[in-house]
Design a protein around this motif. Structure first.
Motif, mmCIF file in Angstrom:
data_model
loop_
_atom_site.group_PDB
_atom_site.id
_atom_site.type_symbol
_atom_site.label_atom_id
_atom_site.label_comp_id
_atom_site.label_asym_id
_atom_site.label_seq_id
_atom_site.Cartn_x
_atom_site.Cartn_y
_atom_site.Cartn_z
ATOM 1 N N LYS A 180 1.022 -1.030 0.053
ATOM 2 C CA LYS A 180 -0.007 0.106 0.030
ATOM 3 C C LYS A 180 0.936 1.240 -0.012
ATOM 4 O O LYS A 180 1.928 0.933 0.215
ATOM 5 N N LYS A 181 0.310 2.346 -0.052
ATOM 6 C CA LYS A 181 1.165 3.779 -0.189
ATOM 7 C C LYS A 181 1.878 3.687 1.044
ATOM 8 O O LYS A 181 2.998 4.160 1.338
ATOM 9 N N SER A 182 1.202 3.373 2.396
ATOM 10 C CA SER A 182 1.787 3.492 3.517
ATOM 11 C C SER A 182 3.050 2.579 3.784
ATOM 12 O O SER A 182 3.805 2.751 4.615
ATOM 13 N N PHE A 183 3.205 1.606 2.739
ATOM 14 C CA PHE A 183 4.486 0.885 2.741
ATOM 15 C C PHE A 183 5.997 1.832 2.734
ATOM 16 O O PHE A 183 6.757 1.569 3.373
ATOM 17 N N ASP A 184 5.824 2.634 1.654
ATOM 18 C CA ASP A 184 7.145 3.253 1.217
ATOM 19 C C ASP A 184 6.995 4.568 2.409
ATOM 20 O O ASP A 184 8.175 5.004 3.015
ATOM 21 N N TRP A 185 5.817 4.945 2.980
ATOM 22 C CA TRP A 185 5.963 6.013 3.816
ATOM 23 C C TRP A 185 6.574 5.397 5.065
ATOM 24 O O TRP A 185 7.507 6.111 5.833
ATOM 25 N N TYR A 186 6.061 4.310 5.582
ATOM 26 C CA TYR A 186 6.771 3.671 6.807
ATOM 27 C C TYR A 186 8.131 3.391 6.871
ATOM 28 O O TYR A 186 8.760 3.639 7.594
ATOM 29 N N LYS A 187 8.482 3.007 5.654
ATOM 30 C CA LYS A 187 9.980 2.823 5.289
ATOM 31 C C LYS A 187 10.753 3.976 5.544
ATOM 32 O O LYS A 187 11.887 3.990 6.169
ATOM 33 N N GLN A 188 10.435 5.227 5.077
ATOM 34 C CA GLN A 188 11.193 6.355 5.041
ATOM 35 C C GLN A 188 11.310 6.703 6.905
ATOM 36 O O GLN A 188 11.982 7.233 7.132
ATOM 37 N N VAL A 189 10.159 6.645 7.573
ATOM 38 C CA VAL A 189 9.937 6.938 8.838
ATOM 39 C C VAL A 189 11.001 6.061 9.590
ATOM 40 O O VAL A 189 11.710 6.701 10.444
ATOM 41 N N ILE A 190 11.215 4.902 9.229
ATOM 42 C CA ILE A 190 12.178 4.092 9.872
ATOM 43 C C ILE A 190 13.519 4.622 9.579
ATOM 44 O O ILE A 190 14.489 4.711 10.340
ATOM 45 N N ALA A 191 13.665 4.579 8.303
ATOM 46 C CA ALA A 191 15.197 4.991 7.750
ATOM 47 C C ALA A 191 15.740 6.513 8.447
ATOM 48 O O ALA A 191 16.723 6.411 8.668
ATOM 49 N N SER A 192 14.440 7.222 8.829
ATOM 50 C CA SER A 192 15.088 8.637 9.321
ATOM 51 C C SER A 192 14.764 8.442 10.856
ATOM 52 O O SER A 192 14.733 9.492 11.729
ATOM 53 N N ASN A 193 14.444 7.249 11.406
ATOM 54 C CA ASN A 193 14.403 7.191 12.916
ATOM 55 C C ASN A 193 13.199 8.204 13.224
ATOM 56 O O ASN A 193 13.321 8.822 14.564
ATOM 57 N N GLY A 194 12.365 8.163 12.518
ATOM 58 C CA GLY A 194 11.010 8.846 12.962
ATOM 59 C C GLY A 194 11.037 10.336 12.814
ATOM 60 O O GLY A 194 10.280 11.217 13.282
ATOM 61 N N GLU A 195 11.898 10.731 11.991
ATOM 62 C CA GLU A 195 12.201 12.173 11.690
ATOM 63 C C GLU A 195 11.277 12.718 10.552
ATOM 64 O O GLU A 195 10.541 13.849 10.366
ATOM 65 N N LYS A 196 11.153 11.777 9.435
ATOM 66 C CA LYS A 196 10.641 11.923 8.232
ATOM 67 C C LYS A 196 9.183 11.396 8.373
ATOM 68 O O LYS A 196 8.962 10.262 8.146
ATOM 69 N N LEU A 197 8.274 12.280 8.483
ATOM 70 C CA LEU A 197 6.628 11.728 8.883
ATOM 71 C C LEU A 197 5.995 12.430 7.612
ATOM 72 O O LEU A 197 4.841 12.132 7.784
#
Ligand code: BG6
Length: 477
Positions: free
Chosen positions: A460-477
């Motif tokens: 889903k769209k949220s898949f890539d979104w959550y990936k970036q959340v994790i990669a940025s340690n919660g900074e890129k939301l």
């Protein structure tokens, strides 16, 4: 003032809602295996004798049993640091009472754990997630019986020894406090009283539920002690359903009603599991409700010796309490409270309250001062596959973003937060309604409530979104 460097980002699931393969590998029947599908408006049914032509969602669930490699690879692609899953007790001891464990069941979890470790994903294992062996329900009425303590301890010892060196984090009982309400009797304790067919309206005997909770407290404390003996690096947590409550008004009567409700619903079980003794306020509740616990001499000592190492909880929504009995009776929602006029609700009526998460984290941490983990949070929603095959779940991204923002605030407030595992990181069967239509995942599964679907997975769209959340340690939301 931000998330710790080793913050555990991941996702959460449970065997009966995920695995399927309900009779594969020598697995026994678990309580959810006799529950039919239902919906938001139609309760699931509990059918001790399986009915032909009826859909039982746990039997195939989303077939993780055969597809775990593909699924864990997708979790790894999102960058998961942790994967919360449960072990089905009935894969290890099919009736709960075998002399020796079922090797095939143990091997299955060897493989799941190894697959996680291959990607440096930390397994976080729930030992009992709403899946009491049904044979123990039939023979002992589940946790109503003290016999369960020894059987559970044996199961724990088996898995603590088997997975030593590979696992660090364990949770004893999922949402142990669900059993302060009638719905938790069958769900969390495998207690099935005569006349219980309607999953939402079970024939309830509070005395059995609270006695069952006492047995679960003792079993949980024994498990903590045993885990530390088997491997001193093991960390064992409790898991609470946190139903944050606000007084509906500032009238002192509403405030007291809210405090009483919170004591019972949110604090009682955690107080026992973290502090190692029964809180005083429960004495009054037991007296008022004519509940008499049988507590053996050594039990109170065991509770003291088996305090948990960390505290985990699920957080989906909040509710309000009022002293107005008429309003409560008329409105009584899933948490027993009333609607908050300032909040919106999901399609299933769960009131969405991100700021309540900050408040809750502070309340819990102030009380216990041990590390916390949010092991369930998320939005159950109807998702739609567009003509081009994509799934735009912006509403889910919004929900999660707002909650993560508030986690961040709580960390700034000084809360020691270990990790975050949103519920149903891959679509799975709903526990309360038995539906597939109530989806939480970053990954869509083609499985539907009439039993159709080929189990294929899509992002889903949220898949890539959550990936970036994790990669940025919660900074890129
Ligand atoms: C929690 C349970 O109550 O909430 C899960 O631990 C459950 O098993 C989750 O699935 C969401 O609830 P539901 O009813 O939407 O599946």
């Amino acid at each position: 003032m931000t998330f710790r460097k080793d913050f555990l980002w991941g996702g959460a699931t449970a065997a009966n809602q995920l695995e399927g393969g309900w009779q594969d590998g020598g697995k026994g029947i678990a309580c959810p295996d006799i529950c039919t599908g239902g919906s938001h408006t139609k309760s699931r049914r509990i059918t001790p004798v399986l009915e032909e032509g009826i859909f039982y969602p746990s039997h195939e669930a989303i077939d993780f049993y055969h597809r775990y490699k593909e699924d864990i690879a997708l979790f790894a692609e999102m960058g998961f640091k942790v994967f919360r899953f449960s072990i089905a007790w009935t894969r290890i001891f099919p009736t709960g009472e075998e002399e020796t464990p079922n090797e095939e069941g143990l091997r299955f979890y060897d493989q799941v754990i190894d697959e996680c470790l291959k990607y440096n994903i930390e397994p976080l294992i729930t030992i009992s997630h709403y899946e009491t062996p049904f044979a123990l329900t039939q023979k002992y009425n589940g946790w109503a019986s003290r016999k369960m303590i020894a059987l559970f301890t044996k199961y724990c010892e088996t898995i603590f020894k088997r997975y030593k060196g590979k696992v660090k984090y364990w949770l004893t009982f999922n949402e142990i406090n669900s059993a302060v309400a009638p719905i938790g009797g069958f769900l969390g304790q495998g207690i099935l009283n005569e006349g219980s067919q309607d999953f939402m309206k079970q024939a309830d005997i509070p005395q059995l539920r609270f006695q069952g909770l006492h047995h679960q407290f003792v079993a949980s404390a024994k498990a903590v002690k045993l885990a530390h003996e088997i491997d001193p690096t093991y960390r064992v947590g409790c898991m609470q359903l946190f139903a944050t409550m606000y007084p509906l008004t500032c009238h002192p009567k509403d405030v007291i009603a809210c405090q009483e409700k919170s004591h019972l619903m949110n604090w009682f079980c955690g107080d026992v599991q973290v502090r190692g003794s029964y809180p005083n306020y429960m004495k009054r509740y037991f007296e008022k409700n004519n509940i008499h616990l049988e507590i053996e001499k050594e039990d109170l000592e065991i509770l003291k010796e088996g305090c948990v190492d960390f505290y985990t909880f699920s957080y989906y929504m909040s509710g309000c309490m009022t002293a107005n009995k008429d309003q409560l009776a008329a409105e009584g929602n899933i948490l027993g409270g009333v609607t908050n006029p300032h909040l919106k609700a999901s399609d299933w009526g769960w009131q969405i309250d991100p700021e309540g998460l900050r408040y809750t984290l502070n309340e819990i941490y102030d009380r216990y001062q041990i590390p916390l983990m949010i092991v369930e949070n998320g939005l159950g929603a109807y998702d739609k596959i567009e003509a081009d095959g994509t799934i735009d779940d912006t509403y889910r991204i919004d929900y999660l973003r707002q909650h993560i923002e508030q986690m961040h605030e709580a960390v700034k407030d000084g809360v020691d937060l270990l990790g975050y595992t949103p519920w149903g990181c891959i679509d799975l069967v709903s526990a309360s309604t038995g539906e597939m239509a109530k989806r939480y995942g970053f990954i869509y599964v083609e499985k539907y409530d009439d039993g159709s679907g080929d189990f294929s997975r899509r992002k889903k769209k949220s898949f890539d979104w959550y990936k970036q959340v994790i990669a940025s340690n919660g900074e890129k939301l």
